[in-house]
Design an enzyme around this catalytic site. Sequence first.
Site, PDB file in Angstrom:
ATOM      1  N   HIS A  65      81.153  18.776  26.734  1.00 52.41           N
ATOM      2  CA  HIS A  65      80.257  19.912  26.531  1.00 52.41           C
ATOM      3  C   HIS A  65      80.804  20.879  25.476  1.00 52.41           C
ATOM      4  O   HIS A  65      81.834  21.508  25.688  1.00 52.41           O
ATOM      5  CB  HIS A  65      80.104  20.627  27.887  1.00 52.41           C
ATOM      6  CG  HIS A  65      79.151  21.766  27.880  1.00 52.41           C
ATOM      7  ND1 HIS A  65      79.551  23.069  28.098  1.00 52.41           N
ATOM      8  CD2 HIS A  65      77.803  21.804  27.689  1.00 52.41           C
ATOM      9  CE1 HIS A  65      78.487  23.856  28.065  1.00 52.41           C
ATOM     10  NE2 HIS A  65      77.423  23.112  27.820  1.00 52.41           N
TER      11      HIS A  65
ATOM     12  N   HIS B 165      76.235  27.431  19.699  1.00 53.25           N
ATOM     13  CA  HIS B 165      75.456  27.627  20.924  1.00 53.25           C
ATOM     14  C   HIS B 165      74.489  28.801  20.824  1.00 53.25           C
ATOM     15  O   HIS B 165      73.326  28.702  21.215  1.00 53.25           O
ATOM     16  CB  HIS B 165      76.389  27.828  22.120  1.00 53.25           C
ATOM     17  CG  HIS B 165      75.653  28.066  23.398  1.00 53.25           C
ATOM     18  ND1 HIS B 165      75.235  29.322  23.793  1.00 53.25           N
ATOM     19  CD2 HIS B 165      75.213  27.216  24.348  1.00 53.25           C
ATOM     20  CE1 HIS B 165      74.590  29.227  24.937  1.00 53.25           C
ATOM     21  NE2 HIS B 165      74.557  27.956  25.304  1.00 53.25           N
TER      22      HIS B 165
ATOM     23  N   GLU C 185      78.872  16.647  22.795  1.00 54.87           N
ATOM     24  CA  GLU C 185      77.666  17.478  22.951  1.00 54.87           C
ATOM     25  C   GLU C 185      77.608  18.523  21.842  1.00 54.87           C
ATOM     26  O   GLU C 185      78.602  19.216  21.577  1.00 54.87           O
ATOM     27  CB  GLU C 185      77.644  18.189  24.307  1.00 54.87           C
ATOM     28  CG  GLU C 185      76.237  18.671  24.652  1.00 54.87           C
ATOM     29  CD  GLU C 185      76.034  20.157  24.771  1.00 54.87           C
ATOM     30  OE1 GLU C 185      74.889  20.586  24.964  1.00 54.87           O
ATOM     31  OE2 GLU C 185      77.023  20.915  24.654  1.00 54.87           O
TER      32      GLU C 185
ATOM     33  N   GLU D  86      71.411  18.979  21.149  1.00 51.30           N
ATOM     34  CA  GLU D  86      70.400  19.878  21.711  1.00 51.30           C
ATOM     35  C   GLU D  86      69.716  20.713  20.641  1.00 51.30           C
ATOM     36  O   GLU D  86      70.379  21.402  19.861  1.00 51.30           O
ATOM     37  CB  GLU D  86      71.066  20.811  22.745  1.00 51.30           C
ATOM     38  CG  GLU D  86      70.060  21.783  23.353  1.00 51.30           C
ATOM     39  CD  GLU D  86      70.625  22.682  24.443  1.00 51.30           C
ATOM     40  OE1 GLU D  86      71.778  22.492  24.871  1.00 51.30           O
ATOM     41  OE2 GLU D  86      69.884  23.604  24.845  1.00 51.30           O
TER      42      GLU D  86
HETATM   43  O1  G3P Z   1      72.960  21.003  27.203  1.00 47.43           O
HETATM   44  C1  G3P Z   1      73.370  21.070  28.521  1.00 47.43           C
HETATM   45  C2  G3P Z   1      73.895  22.439  28.723  1.00 47.43           C
HETATM   46  O2  G3P Z   1      74.797  22.649  27.674  1.00 47.43           O
HETATM   47  C3  G3P Z   1      72.804  23.439  28.650  1.00 47.43           C
HETATM   48  O3  G3P Z   1      73.279  24.730  28.646  1.00 47.43           O
HETATM   49  O4  G3P Z   1      73.576  26.837  27.481  1.00 47.43           O
HETATM   50  O5  G3P Z   1      75.481  25.248  27.642  1.00 47.43           O
HETATM   51  O6  G3P Z   1      73.579  24.743  26.130  1.00 47.43           O
HETATM   52  P1  G3P Z   1      74.008  25.404  27.421  1.00 47.43           P
HETATM   53 CA    CA Z   2      73.931  22.491  25.374  1.00 49.51          CA
END
Ligand code: G3P
Ligand code: CA
Length: 270
Positions: free
Chosen positions: A18, A60, A45, A127
């Site tokens: 992540h 992010h 990610e 994402e």
């Molecule tokens: O993408 C999964 C998770 O990362 C979603 O929350 O805010 O960390 O992008 P965020």
């Molecule tokens: Ca994410």
Amino acid sequence: QAMTKKPNPSDSILNIAHRGASGYAPEHTIPAYALGQKMRGDYIEIDLQMTKDGHLIAMHDETVDRTTNGTGWVKDMTLAEIKKLDAGSWFNEKYPALANPAYVGLKVPTLEEVIHRFGRNARYYIETKAPEVYPGMEEELLRVLKQTGLINGRGRTNKVIIQSFSQESLLKVHQLNPRIPLVQLLWYETAGTAQITDEEIKNIKRYAVGVGPNYDKIDQAYVSKVRQAGLEIHPYTVNEPSEMKKLIRWGVTGMFTNYPDRLHQVLCEE
Ligand code: G3P
Ligand code: CA
């Protein structure tokens, strides 16, 4: 007598680093992604934002404030302006015990730079963030994936999953290329256990291969229902081994973690 290797059921549980191994290094920097790979993450990610001049960058937040030494909205800045920022020093200041001089002066990477660095054999879980703020984001993402060879001439990929909280963004990607696996992110805020209806599952199955809910509101019944419908389930963001073990018992097919080394260890013990 030849021994046959016992199939390990946890082989198929995805370890998604992540924002990279962001528990150890500044999120969305090359060292964080490299550490994620070293710690046996299956996927890097990447959250995407788009600059004023149309470049996709790994970040992010919609502003540069938290993870660089600058201030302002990404949408109002050119890539050249973003590249002047230091994306590592904030981490050393916030986490002195994990500070590393090598993090000082790290640059915000573009999506293209990340793919060039880790190559076509790495796997990317990308994402689309705030797609309503960035018209053309999905088209640019698909252009980069094609140009870097992650999507082949037939439009196929086994190296990329695209995720979003925005159903509209996922539907757009699906319309542009129905062969890319998509994951619908979900956020459950209210106290108590999360519920997913048959109608919601049916709707998500039209375009996505799975769902990504926050892990702390789901239970065994939720996981079973999603799995029985034939969808993958990748909860986020799971950092404690006890939580990882519980989710594996419930039947999740992967999870996002800031500590891919911990998840790797748990999967080895299964
Ligand atoms: O993408 C999964 C998770 O990362 C979603 O929350 O805010 O960390 O992008 P965020
Ligand atoms: Ca994410």
